[in-house]
Design an enzyme around this catalytic site. Sequence first.
Site, PDB file in Angstrom:
ATOM      1  CG  LEU A 104      -1.930  -0.956   1.429  1.00  0.00           C
ATOM      2  CD1 LEU A 104      -2.911  -1.072   2.629  1.00  0.00           C
ATOM      3  CD2 LEU A 104      -2.849  -1.506   0.152  1.00  0.00           C
ATOM      4  CG  HIS A 105       0.878   3.550  -3.151  1.00  0.00           C
ATOM      5  ND1 HIS A 105       0.028   4.201  -3.616  1.00  0.00           N
ATOM      6  CD2 HIS A 105       0.777   2.533  -4.169  1.00  0.00           C
ATOM      7  CE1 HIS A 105      -0.740   3.764  -4.692  1.00  0.00           C
ATOM      8  NE2 HIS A 105       0.025   2.696  -5.119  1.00  0.00           N
ATOM      9  N   GLY A 126      -1.569   6.398  -2.543  1.00  0.00           N
ATOM     10  CA  GLY A 126      -2.748   6.400  -3.487  1.00  0.00           C
ATOM     11  C   GLY A 126      -3.997   5.382  -2.908  1.00  0.00           C
ATOM     12  CG  HIS A 127      -3.054   1.280  -2.277  1.00  0.00           C
ATOM     13  ND1 HIS A 127      -1.741   1.081  -2.456  1.00  0.00           N
ATOM     14  CD2 HIS A 127      -3.515   0.423  -3.511  1.00  0.00           C
ATOM     15  CE1 HIS A 127      -1.594   0.343  -3.335  1.00  0.00           C
ATOM     16  NE2 HIS A 127      -2.489  -0.182  -4.259  1.00  0.00           N
ATOM     17  CE  LYS A 154       0.141   4.209 -11.507  1.00  0.00           C
ATOM     18  NZ  LYS A 154      -0.254   2.690 -11.426  1.00  0.00           N
ATOM     19  CD  GLN A 163      -7.884  -2.202 -12.342  1.00  0.00           C
ATOM     20  OE1 GLN A 163      -7.015  -3.007 -12.616  1.00  0.00           O
ATOM     21  NE2 GLN A 163      -7.762  -1.430 -11.221  1.00  0.00           N
ATOM     22  CB  VAL A 211      -2.285   9.910  -4.580  1.00  0.00           C
ATOM     23  CG1 VAL A 211      -1.456  10.444  -3.613  1.00  0.00           C
ATOM     24  CG2 VAL A 211      -3.794  10.142  -4.331  1.00  0.00           C
ATOM     25  CB  SER A 221       2.627  -1.438  -5.608  1.00  0.00           C
ATOM     26  OG  SER A 221       1.155  -1.140  -5.067  1.00  0.00           O
ATOM     27  NE  ARG A 222       3.959  -3.834 -12.103  1.00  0.00           N
ATOM     28  CZ  ARG A 222       2.633  -4.328 -12.167  1.00  0.00           C
ATOM     29  NH1 ARG A 222       1.742  -3.259 -11.882  1.00  0.00           N
ATOM     30  NH2 ARG A 222       2.236  -5.584 -12.441  1.00  0.00           N
TER      31      ARG A 222
HETATM   32  P1  AMP Z   1      -3.410  -1.980  -7.145  1.00  0.00           P
HETATM   33  O1  AMP Z   1      -2.930  -2.333  -5.697  1.00  0.00           O
HETATM   34  O2  AMP Z   1      -2.259  -1.347  -7.902  1.00  0.00           O
HETATM   35  O3  AMP Z   1      -3.999  -3.054  -7.865  1.00  0.00           O
HETATM   36  O4  AMP Z   1      -4.417  -0.687  -6.972  1.00  0.00           O
HETATM   37  C1  AMP Z   1      -5.519  -0.675  -5.961  1.00  0.00           C
HETATM   38  C2  AMP Z   1      -6.237   0.365  -6.238  1.00  0.00           C
HETATM   39  O5  AMP Z   1      -5.530   1.519  -6.057  1.00  0.00           O
HETATM   40  C3  AMP Z   1      -6.731   0.594  -7.778  1.00  0.00           C
HETATM   41  O6  AMP Z   1      -7.869   1.111  -8.087  1.00  0.00           O
HETATM   42  C4  AMP Z   1      -5.707   1.560  -8.489  1.00  0.00           C
HETATM   43  O7  AMP Z   1      -6.094   2.262  -9.519  1.00  0.00           O
HETATM   44  C5  AMP Z   1      -5.686   2.420  -7.000  1.00  0.00           C
HETATM   45  N1  AMP Z   1      -4.489   3.328  -7.276  1.00  0.00           N
HETATM   46  C6  AMP Z   1      -3.083   2.715  -7.417  1.00  0.00           C
HETATM   47  N2  AMP Z   1      -2.217   3.945  -7.484  1.00  0.00           N
HETATM   48  C7  AMP Z   1      -2.885   5.095  -7.170  1.00  0.00           C
HETATM   49  C8  AMP Z   1      -2.457   6.348  -7.291  1.00  0.00           C
HETATM   50  N3  AMP Z   1      -1.238   6.605  -7.376  1.00  0.00           N
HETATM   51  N4  AMP Z   1      -3.647   6.976  -6.932  1.00  0.00           N
HETATM   52  C9  AMP Z   1      -4.813   6.663  -6.996  1.00  0.00           C
HETATM   53  N5  AMP Z   1      -5.121   5.431  -6.939  1.00  0.00           N
HETATM   54  C10 AMP Z   1      -4.331   4.761  -7.197  1.00  0.00           C
END
Ligand code: AMP
Length: 280
Positions: free
Chosen positions: A33-34, A36-37, A149, A153, A176, A186-187
């Site tokens: 998590l960061h 954005g999440h 982001k 999707q 974010v 996360s990457r």
């Molecule tokens: P992930 O864990 O990468 O599958 O992301 C989970 C959710 O967090 C997805 O809906 C992503 O679009 C969202 N997400 C990932 N990075 C960001 C970001 N920088 N800002 C806002 N939402 C994000």
Amino acid sequence: MQIFTEIAPLRVYLNTRRTAPYSVGFVPTMGALHDGHLSLIRAAKKETNLTVCSIYVNPTQFGNPEDLAKYPRTLDRDLEWLRKENCDVVFCPETREMYSPHSSIGISFPGLDNILEGEFRPGHFSGVAQVVAKLFHIVEPDRAYFGQKDYQQVMVVSRMVEALKFNVQIVPMPIVREANGLAMSSRNQRLSEAERTQAAVIHDCLQHARRRLLEGVRMNTLVEEVRARCAERDVRLEYLALADRNTFTLLDHVSDPHRVVLLIAAHVGPVRLIDNLLLG
Ligand code: AMP
């Protein structure tokens, strides 16, 4: 905070806690998590009565086994962060809980899953749709929060919800970013400090492309300009594309800035990153 790894007890618990409209807010994630999440968790906390976050690295959306193996996994730290955010429920299943043998299905999205992310990651959106559909059936959320982001999707999930009549409101949330403009991901955890600095060029390119498009420059010229800018920072452009925000038709120039989105994918060191910018 309640933590579940199995579907049945999670369902029982949620059914005892489900209340009036907009009661369950859901944030599906793959963990690591960061901020954005966390922005999605905070929105769910504000707008619903019970916030559920899932943490599951879904194998069916990875075409590349190395990408899956190297995907960052930081469950203990994630749980700690979610506790601090007062997230109510976390669902962190193992794959045997999510996928039974011989149960694989495919879901296709004509016009959406064969371009950009769909073209470069064949099968990716079918895998995303499978896991999101399962999670929606398990959690039965009223509202589900997704980051812009991953713009394509959000379109795929919205189309699935519309086509299959899921009873959930999809809530798209803004991107974010780090202070240097890099979209949080996360990457990014797999990037060195130097690579994180290099990666800021991705957002610079989107800003540059926006200016040039508004001056009337066409995409074929712009792609080469952006490829050169990326190369100066040792970043390899995979695609830069302009699409209609609603239909996702690919475009060559801007007629109405409020209707288009610019999308980019690029490789920085060992990592492939995506980003996008709404023009209007
Ligand atoms: P992930 O864990 O990468 O599958 O992301 C989970 C959710 O967090 C997805 O809906 C992503 O679009 C969202 N997400 C990932 N990075 C960001 C970001 N920088 N800002 C806002 N939402 C994000």
